[in-house]
Design an enzyme around this catalytic site. Sequence first.
Site, short mmCIF file in Angstrom:
data_model
loop_
_atom_site.label_atom_id
_atom_site.label_comp_id
_atom_site.label_asym_id
_atom_site.label_seq_id
_atom_site.Cartn_x
_atom_site.Cartn_y
_atom_site.Cartn_z
N LYS A 72 0.87 -1.19 0.00
CA LYS A 72 0.00 0.00 0.00
C LYS A 72 0.91 1.24 0.00
O LYS A 72 1.13 1.87 1.03
CB LYS A 72 -0.92 -0.07 1.22
N1 PMP Z 1 -7.52 -2.18 -2.96
C1 PMP Z 1 -6.95 -0.97 -2.83
C2 PMP Z 1 -6.14 -0.43 -3.95
C3 PMP Z 1 -7.12 -0.24 -1.64
O1 PMP Z 1 -6.57 0.96 -1.50
C4 PMP Z 1 -7.92 -0.79 -0.60
C5 PMP Z 1 -8.14 -0.02 0.66
N2 PMP Z 1 -7.12 -0.21 1.59
C6 PMP Z 1 -8.48 -2.06 -0.78
C7 PMP Z 1 -8.26 -2.73 -1.99
C8 PMP Z 1 -9.24 -2.73 0.30
O2 PMP Z 1 -8.35 -3.12 1.31
P1 PMP Z 1 -8.79 -3.25 2.84
O3 PMP Z 1 -9.95 -4.14 2.88
O4 PMP Z 1 -7.60 -3.81 3.51
O5 PMP Z 1 -9.12 -1.87 3.29
#
Ligand code: PMP
Length: 320
Positions: A172
């Site tokens: 991320k």
């Molecule tokens: N994909 C991306 C590109 C994201 O930024 C997020 C948000 N964090 C998600 C998927 C979903 O991830 P999570 O469930 O861990 O928030």
Amino acid sequence: MVKELAKTENLRRGAAPESAWAYFEGGYVPLAEARVSVMTHAFNYGTGCFEGIRAYWNAADSQLYALFLREHYERMLRSCKLLKIQLPHSAAELAEITLEVLRRCGYRSDVYVRPIAYKPDEIIGVRLHDLGNAFTVFAVPFGNYIDIEKGLKVGVSSWRRVDDNAIPARAKITGSYINAAFATTDAHDSGYDEAIVLTQDGHVSEGSAENLFMVRDGRLVTPAGTDNILEGITRGAVLSIARDEGIPIEVRSIDRTELYICEELFLTGTGAQISPVTSVDHRAVGDGVTGPITAKIKDVYFRAVKGMLPRYRSWVTPVF
Ligand code: PMP
């Protein structure tokens, strides 16, 4: 009245109230004092990684429950590893720092928590090596980021998801979010609520900042970790719920046109939670309303995240 409206708008946008605290440069400070220089490496080159964590207020328990703290910090440390950011903390210690920030903020509402690990050096030169390491975390009150009741009208974006060999979507990384921003703004300008992005080879990857699930022939299908997705924590939670509810699961690549003919479709994420999709590229998904499998998963998820289900109690940590 105007003040009330401004308050609601701030809550929706995730703006910080005066009572907000942050952990910054090794100590707890009012959020207004957590400031970086314009020369900061991460500000110039996107050399940071972050998380988005939610905490849910449960009025009946008079308790704030932080959701998946350990899982988020374990993912953050994996992102750090890719970016050569060395933090002097374990996931458990980062979770403890976060709980202390939340206690100091004292919010009695739903909350969004934003940790960032980054290269703090005030220096010119794009690289990952021979740089320092920093960690900050702050928290703001936060409502629903997407209107999850009405159902989303989404469009497949002409922007492709970043590739693992360019900017790994698995981490991320702050700088990679320009890819999500391109897709989101184009979707918005075209009259859609959200974008779906494809991989370089044209398979479905995910939403701009959400993972994607579809239902075909009664089976819940989601792209694999190798389809340039962020390995979402909410995605993991949905897979657990589906398993526990006896819903058959397939983790595999999805073609674009499967989105047009599937029975149900929804996006998942810490911010988006469980967001039903009712149309893709102007084609109705199923009957154009939230389907039964989506509704079931959504119902279990929203009770679990507020600490209401003993089976999923390990997902949440009480703050107070
Ligand atoms: N994909 C991306 C590109 C994201 O930024 C997020 C948000 N964090 C998600 C998927 C979903 O991830 P999570 O469930 O861990 O928030």
